[in-house]
Design an enzyme around this catalytic site. Structure first.
Site, PDB file in Angstrom:
ATOM      1  N   ASN A   9       0.868  -1.174   0.000  1.00  0.00           N
ATOM      2  CA  ASN A   9       0.000   0.000   0.000  1.00  0.00           C
ATOM      3  C   ASN A   9       0.910   1.231   0.000  1.00  0.00           C
ATOM      4  O   ASN A   9       1.496   1.562   1.023  1.00  0.00           O
ATOM      5  CB  ASN A   9      -0.890  -0.034   1.252  1.00  0.00           C
ATOM      6  N   LYS A  11       0.143   4.218  -0.174  1.00  0.00           N
ATOM      7  CA  LYS A  11      -0.507   5.394   0.429  1.00  0.00           C
ATOM      8  C   LYS A  11      -0.285   6.610  -0.483  1.00  0.00           C
ATOM      9  O   LYS A  11      -0.183   6.445  -1.690  1.00  0.00           O
ATOM     10  CB  LYS A  11      -0.017   5.602   1.864  1.00  0.00           C
ATOM     11  N   HIS A  98      -9.471   1.081   4.852  1.00  0.00           N
ATOM     12  CA  HIS A  98      -8.217   1.287   5.572  1.00  0.00           C
ATOM     13  C   HIS A  98      -8.475   2.234   6.748  1.00  0.00           C
ATOM     14  O   HIS A  98      -9.294   3.149   6.638  1.00  0.00           O
ATOM     15  CB  HIS A  98      -7.156   1.870   4.624  1.00  0.00           C
ATOM     16  N   GLU A 100      -6.910   4.656   7.823  1.00  0.00           N
ATOM     17  CA  GLU A 100      -6.707   6.079   7.506  1.00  0.00           C
ATOM     18  C   GLU A 100      -7.939   6.655   6.811  1.00  0.00           C
ATOM     19  O   GLU A 100      -8.285   7.814   6.997  1.00  0.00           O
ATOM     20  CB  GLU A 100      -5.440   6.241   6.641  1.00  0.00           C
ATOM     21  N   GLU A 170      -5.255  -4.820  10.669  1.00  0.00           N
ATOM     22  CA  GLU A 170      -4.212  -3.806  10.875  1.00  0.00           C
ATOM     23  C   GLU A 170      -4.460  -3.069  12.182  1.00  0.00           C
ATOM     24  O   GLU A 170      -5.256  -2.113  12.217  1.00  0.00           O
ATOM     25  CB  GLU A 170      -4.216  -2.796   9.725  1.00  0.00           C
ATOM     26  N   GLY A 176       2.674   2.338  10.859  1.00  0.00           N
ATOM     27  CA  GLY A 176       3.627   3.433  10.686  1.00  0.00           C
ATOM     28  C   GLY A 176       4.344   3.833  11.963  1.00  0.00           C
ATOM     29  O   GLY A 176       4.999   4.870  12.021  1.00  0.00           O
ATOM     30  N   SER A 216       3.588  -2.053  10.415  1.00  0.00           N
ATOM     31  CA  SER A 216       5.044  -2.086  10.611  1.00  0.00           C
ATOM     32  C   SER A 216       5.674  -3.436  10.272  1.00  0.00           C
ATOM     33  O   SER A 216       6.624  -3.880  10.934  1.00  0.00           O
ATOM     34  CB  SER A 216       5.411  -1.658  12.029  1.00  0.00           C
TER      35      SER A 216
HETATM   36  P1  13P Z   1       3.089   0.386   7.718  1.00  0.00           P
HETATM   37  O1  13P Z   1       3.592  -0.895   7.131  1.00  0.00           O
HETATM   38  O2  13P Z   1       3.817   1.597   7.223  1.00  0.00           O
HETATM   39  O3  13P Z   1       2.998   0.325   9.220  1.00  0.00           O
HETATM   40  O4  13P Z   1       1.596   0.579   7.188  1.00  0.00           O
HETATM   41  C1  13P Z   1       0.712  -0.477   7.313  1.00  0.00           C
HETATM   42  C2  13P Z   1      -0.488  -0.145   6.531  1.00  0.00           C
HETATM   43  O5  13P Z   1      -1.258   0.720   6.893  1.00  0.00           O
HETATM   44  C3  13P Z   1      -0.706  -0.858   5.257  1.00  0.00           C
HETATM   45  O6  13P Z   1      -1.968  -0.611   4.754  1.00  0.00           O
END
Ligand code: 13P
Length: 253
Positions: A9, A11, A98, A100, A170, A176, A216
């Site tokens: 992803n 982002k 997601h 976010e 997640e 992150g 992560s």
């Molecule tokens: P990270 O791997 O940067 O923690 O992000 C995970 C994520 O949100 C994947 O969709």
């Protein structure tokens, strides 16, 4: 048999040239090194879909996905992108719900049902995200919280429809942050979610469901996390932006 999947992803990262470079590097390594037949999905921002698809070409086991789609099929919805458009540009997967998007764009469980329906009706495989924030984890109610997300968004679908969905767990506190869930925490939640689907759709459907871990994930911890019985791969954020790291994660199986 459930599929092993590693999805990147991106982002809201990478301009045109960076996206081209990253994709070319991944294609070059994976065409020779994906010997375990892991399903790999790249989920770039919308504007990258077409050029990334061209670079993917017919690379075995490498697929294009999107990070989002509209809950509507077409019409006067400025700024939105429909599931049918994604398919026409060669996408086969779409990330839905997601954390976010839930947090910053206020996407509700009900809206996510509509998006999942759009994806399924157009033949896209939804990668449906769920996960709890830190306060819920600390209160010890994380299992009930995540099960409720799934029940409210997905349990109106038929057995046939649910069989096409991929789940991504997640934990928000691990996204992150560099703070990953332990492999035991991931396994515990994945097993609970699989049982949750079994209670509604039967053991066979649940056993065939791919449940990915996200938060992560990196080349140093993927092997341990993926070794757990109910972890079928990962949804990778930061580490999907570096070709070597991403491919190392793919090769962790
Ligand atoms: P990270 O791997 O940067 O923690 O992000 C995970 C994520 O949100 C994947 O969709």
């Amino acid at each position: 048999m459930r599929k092993k999947i590693v999805a990147g992803n991106w982002k809201m990262n990478l301009n045109f040239e960076d996206g081209q470079k990253l994709t070319s590097e991944i294609v070059n390594i994976l065409k020779d090194e994906n010997d375990k037949k892991v399903t790999v999905v790249l989920n770039p921002p919308f504007v990258h879909l077409y050029p990334v698809k061209k670079l993917i070409g017919d690379t075995p086991n490498l697929f294009l996905g999107s990070q989002n789609c509209s809950d509507k099929s077409s019409g006067a919805y400025t700024g939105e992108v429909s599931a049918a458009m994604l398919v026409s540009f060669g996408a086969e997967y779409v990330i839905i719900g997601h954390s976010e998007r839930r947090e910053y764009f206020k996407e509700s469980n009900q809206l996510l049902t509509a998006k999942t329906r759009q994806a399924l009706e157009n033949g896209l495989i939804p990668i449906f995200c769920c996960g709890e924030p830190l306060d819920i984890r600390e209160a010890g109610t994380h299992e009930a919280y995540v099960k409720a997300q799934l029940t409210e968004s997905l349990f109106g679908f038929t057995e046939e429809e649910i069989s096409k969905v991929v789940i991504a767990y997640e934990p928000i506190w691990a996204i992150g942050t560099g703070k990953t869930a332990s492999s035991e925490q991931a396994q515990e939640m994945h097993a609970a979610l699989r049982n949750h689907f079994a209670s509604k759709y039967g053991q066979n459907v649940a056993d065939n469901l791919s449940i990915l871990y996200g938060g992560s994930c990196n080349p140093g911890n993927a092997k341990e996390i993926f070794s757990k019985a109910d972890v079928d791969g990962g949804l990778i954020g930061g580490a999907s932006l570096k070709s070597r790291d991403f491919v190392e994660i793919v090769k962790s199986f």
